[in-house]
Design an enzyme around this catalytic site. Structure first.
Site, PDB file in Angstrom:
ATOM      1  CB  THR A  94      43.923  32.258  47.998  1.00  0.00           C
ATOM      2  OG1 THR A  94      44.861  32.965  48.525  1.00  0.00           O
ATOM      3  CG2 THR A  94      44.402  30.672  48.138  1.00  0.00           C
ATOM      4  CB  SER A  95      47.304  34.928  44.530  1.00  0.00           C
ATOM      5  OG  SER A  95      46.481  35.875  43.942  1.00  0.00           O
TER       6      SER A  95
END
Length: 239
Positions: free
Chosen positions: A89-90
């Site tokens: 997840t960024s």
């Protein structure tokens, strides 16, 4: 409640619950750190602060609900986190910047490419009327639906598929948010941007990606501008 380790005076490891109140404090801190990063990158991104609507959406969205349970205590560190299948997840700063650049409005429809576990969709759902999200990994799509439903984000629809093809049944879109990199904008996504709309995604080879904003004017002409270097997983396609 999440749990975090501590060391007692005798050197033995003990566990104390981390409450929602603790996590809310960490979330506020994360939002403040993002504000600092934006100010430091102001020359590249052209602004010293993000839209207050975006910052408020970050504050209202519990990232710890969108990462694997064992990583919940790390959810508010401004860094990517692994979510399985060799994906992450960024970094929250990059998510916040991309959403700010996208500039979704309360009456608009957004296409998201790359649902992951649903964190980006949860933020977009706070800012737009409707979010349609395409995810290539079936397990992620199912997990994201469950996590978004628990949070009450009822204005998000998810399907498993090839994100490079968009979601023609719901096109055109006012905004398109792509959480994966490609050498160029997929033609189907360009076609599915409404005149006057915008797409934000990383463009370029793996070692030289640039966060890019693509605008389509009322006549259908497309222009783009690159802002800063980023590093994303490649956009996966299906044959």
């Amino acid at each position: 409640m999440e749990r975090t380790a501590r060391i007692d005076p005798e050197g033995l490891t003990a566990m104390k619950p981390m409450t929602e109140e603790h996590l809310a404090i960490l979330r506020r801190h994360m939002v403040e750190v993002i504000g600092i990063h934006v100010d430091l990158a102001s020359d590249e991104i052209g602004k010293a602060a993000l839209d207050p609507r975006v910052m408020a959406a970050l504050q209202r969205t519990p990232r710890h609900r969108f990462v694997p349970e064992q990583l919940a205590a790390y959810a508010y560190q401004d860094m990517p986190l692994p979510i399985g299948f060799d994906k992450t997840t960024s970094q929250p700063f990059i998510v916040a910047l991309m959403v700010d650049l996208l500039d979704p409005q309360p009456n608009e429809t957004v296409l998201e490419v790359g649902t992951g576990l649903g964190y980006g969709a949860a933020i977009l759902a706070e800012l737009a009327a409707r979010v349609w999200s395409v995810e290539v990994v079936e397990e992620f799509a199912a997990e994201a639906e469950t996590r978004l439903r628990r949070l009450g984000r009822a204005n998000v629809g998810i399907r498993v598929g090839d994100g490079s093809r968009g979601w023609a049944e719901h096109a055109p879109f006012d905004r398109i948010f792509v959480a994966a990199a490609a050498s160029r904008v997929p033609p189907a996504l360009l076609e599915q941007i409404r005149p006057g709309g915008r797409l934000v995604m990383p463009i370029g080879p793996e070692e030289a990606q640039q966060l890019t904003v693509v605008d389509k004017d009322a006549q259908g002409s497309v222009t783009s501008r690159s802002l800063l270097p980023v590093r994303f997983a490649r956009l996966e396609t299906m044959s």
